[in-house]
Structure formats: structure tokens, C-alpha cells
Design an enzyme around this catalytic site. Sequence first.
Site, PDB file in Angstrom:
ATOM      1  N   ARG A  43      -2.654   5.070   1.237  1.00 35.54           N
ATOM      2  CA  ARG A  43      -1.638   4.411   0.415  1.00 35.54           C
ATOM      3  C   ARG A  43      -0.535   3.880   1.335  1.00 35.54           C
ATOM      4  NH1 ARG A  43       3.038   6.973  -3.443  1.00 35.54           N
ATOM      5  NH2 ARG A  43       3.528   5.030  -4.522  1.00 35.54           N
ATOM      6  N   HIS A  44       0.089   2.777   0.928  1.00 35.91           N
ATOM      7  CA  HIS A  44       1.226   2.237   1.693  1.00 35.91           C
ATOM      8  C   HIS A  44       2.328   3.299   1.830  1.00 35.91           C
ATOM      9  CE1 HIS A  44       3.549   2.084  -1.973  1.00 35.91           C
ATOM     10  NE2 HIS A  44       2.490   1.559  -2.564  1.00 35.91           N
ATOM     11  N   GLY A  45       3.247   3.074   2.754  1.00 36.08           N
ATOM     12  CA  GLY A  45       4.338   4.013   2.988  1.00 36.08           C
ATOM     13  C   GLY A  45       5.506   3.809   2.031  1.00 36.08           C
TER      14      GLY A  45
END
Length: 463
Positions: free
Chosen positions: A83-85
Site C-alpha cells: 500500500r502507498h505510504g
Amino acid sequence: MFSGSLPANGLLLPAFTLLLTRVSSSSVSAPDIPHIAAFFGTKTRYEEVNPHLLRDPVSVNASVLKPPPTERCSPVHLTAVIRHGSRYPTVKNIRRIQRLSELVRGEASRGGGAEEGWLRDLRSRWESWYTEDMDGQLVMKGREDLRLLAQRLASLFPSLLSEENLRSGRISFRTSSKHRCVSSIESFQEGLQQHEYSHQVDDQLMRFFEHCRGYVEGVEKNRTAMLEVDKFKHGDEMDGVRTRMAETLGVPRDRLTPDLVEAAFFLCSYELSIKSVHSPWCFLFDESDAKVLEYKSDLKQYWKRSYGHSINGLSSCPLFHHVFRTLDKAGRPRRSTDAPPEPASILVGHAETLLPLLSLLGLYKDQTPPTASNYHSQHGRSFRTSRIVPYAANLVFVLYDCQRGPRLQLLLNESPVRFPGLEGEDAPLYRDVRATYRHLLDGCDFDRECEGRVVGRGPNIEL
Ligand SMILES: *[C@@H]1O[C@H](CO)[C@@H](O)[C@H](O)[C@H]1NC(C)=O
Ligand SMILES: *[C@@H]1O[C@H](CO)[C@@H](O)[C@H](O)[C@H]1NC(C)=O
């Protein structure tokens, strides 16, 4: 390095200065973490799941890799779904924050001289610094999340994420088209010391949910599909949190909608995850309030992205097949003259990408579904999005070459997870994993599940 429309630093400075003066009493080396930080659902920091990273952000624990010690295994491939940060709020939440901020400034009754400092700060000093152009973009902390994750994975798998494999272009990088994901996959590559970014945008794979008609019509656009969430929003537990918060703030209860209560909770999360500060908004909630709000988020994810409706998981069939095709290829026996297998596949997407896949795999499935009316029996549930899908959440499939054949292990957020039905071993034989998911490997057809089309032919054999 960064092109998009991120707000210039100057925009953030006044807010920063204010916040810095407020927190200056707490030590810089050990920022004080709000007592409710572990309950922010999908807005939880990765460090809340792995607190040892607060001390050493690149430390790895090699003993999480658990192939049988007697079989002389070595890792030959990893597929990571990441998942993106940490990111800015999306426009929807930025608007809620603005409404909340106006309500608190305009309506709050003065509490007299005895008012606590944080409450005074909230009323008179805190100003929303969020602007609509921030809309969900990756923040500096989010870049760091992915850079550090890449560094840790590289030290856990030095032979796979090696400089040579990178240089020869043998590691594949695919991402969702969303800005925060593209920035994330670039940061991941920076963490691997790769400075020429290269990736493929693939929304069919990483944003399958918007391409699945059965899902869009049956769940996303269907109010009844979220009935439990709506009921809980107006149920006793949320009402309690709302009443207490309205009293503390001195605002009329009917103007403090459940959405605004949640906006205050999220503000605490954003100020922590974006700027590492302990926001005055955090003091509005005690731990039991936070658990109610966490449950509300979990209910939403459960019904919208997970076991609540079977199409949620099935919509991830394209990603499921992609992962297993990659593993099949990497684990296939080969002669010494064959080209070596792809050492790693890095796939970057969203919480909405990971949750359906985890559900399809049968992970974090509790016996009793969470509903609006069983909050009190759900304390021990395993479906807790704060633990499963914080920012930079990652599901890693590790394929080992072992004496008895290939084996597969799962890591979620860098901790071992066992396959449902194969709980006896951390890294079962790959053929046993395939047998467990036979029904999906032979079916799980996008056209049939998502488009309701009758599929004439037999098993899916795209190997
Ligand atoms: C390392 O991982 C193993 C296996 O998950 C765990 O039992 C152990 O507590 C971890 N050690 C540290 C120092 O975190
Ligand atoms: C909407 O959701 C409800 C509850 O899950 C379901 O019974 C109904 O069939 C769905 N409607 C559509 C159009 O899919």
C-alpha cells in the site's frame, strides 16, 4: 524529483511554527505519541504496528523467514503487494475538517477560566492548514515509509533485491495510476538505490475494484450494502462519543454530526502521520472512544472491501491470478541453461487493493461478522484494519527453493502469517498451497464474477 502539484513549503510554514511551539515542551528525540494512535484504522502509521521501527527504522528480524531448517531452502522469488505510504487527506475529508474547524471556532461556548490548555488551543490557535489541492497526495513521511520498507526488504532478501538484479532490469514494478502510488513506487526504488525510476501503470491489476461491474453496482453504488455501517454511525456507541465530544467543546449536539466526530479523530491521525505532532484534537477522545471509531472504520472496510459481500474478494481475481502465475513461473523446475526466474515483483496499490486480496486468500476471517449490534462481542476480532492495512502495509509472498520442492511463505507487515487450512507450517510446500486454492486457481474468473458472463471453457490455464 517531484513534479505534481504539492503545496509549496511556504504554505505549510505558519502551521508548522505554531505546532512546533506547542510541542516544544516534549522531547524531540521521543515525540510523544497520542494514546489513541493504534486505533486509526487505515490511517494508522506503520510504526504503530511495528513499534521497534521507532527506535531503528531499518532494523530487520531475519527470524521471520521460516522455511524448515533441515531442507536447506533459499529464497528464489518475492512478490510484494504494497500500500502507498502516509498521505494527505482526500478532498472529502479536507472539507469535513474545514466544517469542523468553523463549527468549533464559531459555536464553541467559552468555558471560563478553568478551561484546559489544549481546549483553548483548539478554539483559538489551531487553524486548518489543509487545502483541497493536497487531495490524497503522498507526504514526505510517506516517501520515507516506502524508502525504509525497501531498505528493510533488501536486507531481508539480499539475493533477490540485489543491485545486479535491479541494474539488469529483472525486477518488475507495477503500480496504480494514483499519484500517491506512483510517488510510492518511486520512493521504493530510491530505497533500493535505483535512481532511474521505471514502472508500469496497471489499474486493471491494482485498481481492479473500479473495473468490476458486479462490485461497483452491487456494493459501491448500493446504499443497502453499507447498512451496518449506517446503523452503527447512528447507534448507541457512536451517540455516546458524540454527546461527550459536544459537551467538551460546548457545541450543539445536533450540529456535531457523526462525520464531524470522525473528522476530529482523523485530524489527530493526520497531524501525527504527516507531521509527527501530538495534535490538541487527540485529547477529545479516550481509548474507549477511539475503539468505537476504529470499529466504525473496520465495519466500513469489512462490508465495502472484505468478507461482507463475496464480490469484494472476488473482484481481486485478476490480481490473485497474476500473483500465482508469477509464482508458478518462478518455481518451475529449470535446466541450468534456462534463464533464471524473475527475482521480485513489486506491486503498489491501496488498502482497497490489499483487503479484497487478503479476503480472497481467507485471512483475518472471524467466525462472527461484525455488525452494528454486536460491537461488545467483537473486541477479540482478528479483522482490525489498524493492524492489517496501516500506511505502507505490505503482503509479501516468499518463494523458497527447498530439497522437497518449492515452498511459499506469507509475511504481512513483515510478520509471518499462515495460510488458512495449512496452519501447521509457516512455509508449506507450494504444491499444497496450490491445492488449498485449487477452486480459485481453476475459477475466480473476472468475466464470470464481475460481468456476470457465462464462461464456456473450463479451468483458467493461462500458464
Ligand atoms: C523476530 O521474529 C520472530 C518470529 O516472528 C519473533 O518470535 C521474535 O520475537 C522477533 N524478535 C524481535 C527482536 O522482534
Ligand atoms: C444491494 O445490496 C443488498 C444487500 O447486500 C443486496 O441484497 C442487493 O441485491 C444489492 N443491490 C444490487 C443492485 O446489487
